[in-house]
Design an enzyme around this catalytic site. Structure first.
Site, short mmCIF file in Angstrom:
data_model
loop_
_atom_site.label_atom_id
_atom_site.label_comp_id
_atom_site.label_asym_id
_atom_site.label_seq_id
_atom_site.Cartn_x
_atom_site.Cartn_y
_atom_site.Cartn_z
N GLU A 140 0.85 -1.18 0.00
CA GLU A 140 0.00 0.00 0.00
C GLU A 140 0.90 1.24 0.00
OE1 GLU A 140 -3.42 1.98 2.86
OE2 GLU A 140 -3.05 -0.19 2.99
N ASP A 165 -5.49 9.38 8.83
CA ASP A 165 -4.13 9.15 9.30
C ASP A 165 -3.95 9.59 10.75
OD1 ASP A 165 -3.82 8.48 6.69
OD2 ASP A 165 -2.57 10.19 6.14
#
Length: 255
Positions: A47, A58
């Site tokens: 990824e 995030d």
């Protein structure tokens, strides 16, 4: 069926649990060599995070890596140029936010992803209801659109996610941003709900921190995604050899 999904289904048919490490593109000068080291360590897919100024999913560690990458001048185009130059025999999957793709142009983005060796994309801030044009562009270029399922996702929506997802479905282990954790959260419940709707490969992420957690998760999922734990190692100055060794500990646990 996308070429990514065909490959991941083959892994499952051979009894292999998939290991998918996450890297923040551009967070260090040698980031592509870290990717290659992960492949050498036993990763089954990679990824690739593309840094964005306002990430929603995030956690602190990945945000730090993204900020470092942006300060180094990393852009979507620079990431694609870097990836096009590396020799990598496992699937590469982009992970970033929709505004980057919208600004770049959806059809153009999907085409450039494929040209640069990426066969999938995760766009966590893109809802199913607004994904039609992006999904169509991805289908045109054999780029798998990978959606997330959360512990809060009701069964009827899991059915919709299962119908639209290609490649694999990202089962979030917890209601949180990315980051380290001490358990596997609600991952099994999410996977169980998805199993009722699809036989698409199901991979668990968000909080997979140790090889032991990865092994426990692999008892009920088809694979695991290791993000913040790896990104932290790199932020702390890991060498290419260190990255390969780190990935190998997870590979050994899964095997």
């Amino acid at each position: 069926m996308s070429s990514l999904e065909a490959r991941l289904r083959t892994l499952r048919e051979h009894g292999r649990k998939a290991l998918v490490p996450y890297f923040m593109a551009g967070s260090s000068p040698d980031w592509v060599h870290h990717v290659q080291a992960a492949v050498a360590g036993g990763a089954d897919a990679i990824e690739i995070g593309v840094p964005f100024s306002d990430p929603m999913m995030d956690g602190v560690v990945v945000q730090q890596a993204g900020l470092r990458a942006l300060e180094r001048g990393t852009t979507l185009e620079s990431v694609l140029q870097d990836l096009a130059l590396i020799d990598c025999d496992v699937p590469l999957i982009a992970m970033t936010y929709f505004n980057l793709f919208l600004h770049f142009g959806l059809e153009r983005t999907a085409g450039r992803l494929r040209e640069s060796g990426l066969s999938g994309a995760i766009v966590p801030d893109l809802s199913l209801e607004e994904s039609g044009e992006w999904c169509a562009a991805c289908d045109n270029h054999d780029v798998a659109t990978i959606f997330l399922a959360a512990p809060s996702t009701p069964q009827h929506r899991l059915r919709l996610i299962a119908a639209r997802s290609r490649g694999f479905i990202y089962a979030s282990a917890r209601m949180a941003v990315t980051g380290a954790a001490t358990d596997v959260g609600d991952a099994e419940r999410v996977v169980t709900g998805l199993r009722e709707e699809t036989d698409t490969p199901l991979y668990v992420g968000i909080g997979i921190t140790t090889p032991e957690q990865a092994a426990r998760t692999a008892d009920f999922a088809d694979g695991v995604i290791v993000g913040s734990a790896l990104v932290k190692v790199i932020l702390d100055g890991a060498s290419i050899t260190d990255v390969e060794a780190f990935i190998r500990t997870f590979r050994d646990a899964l095997d």
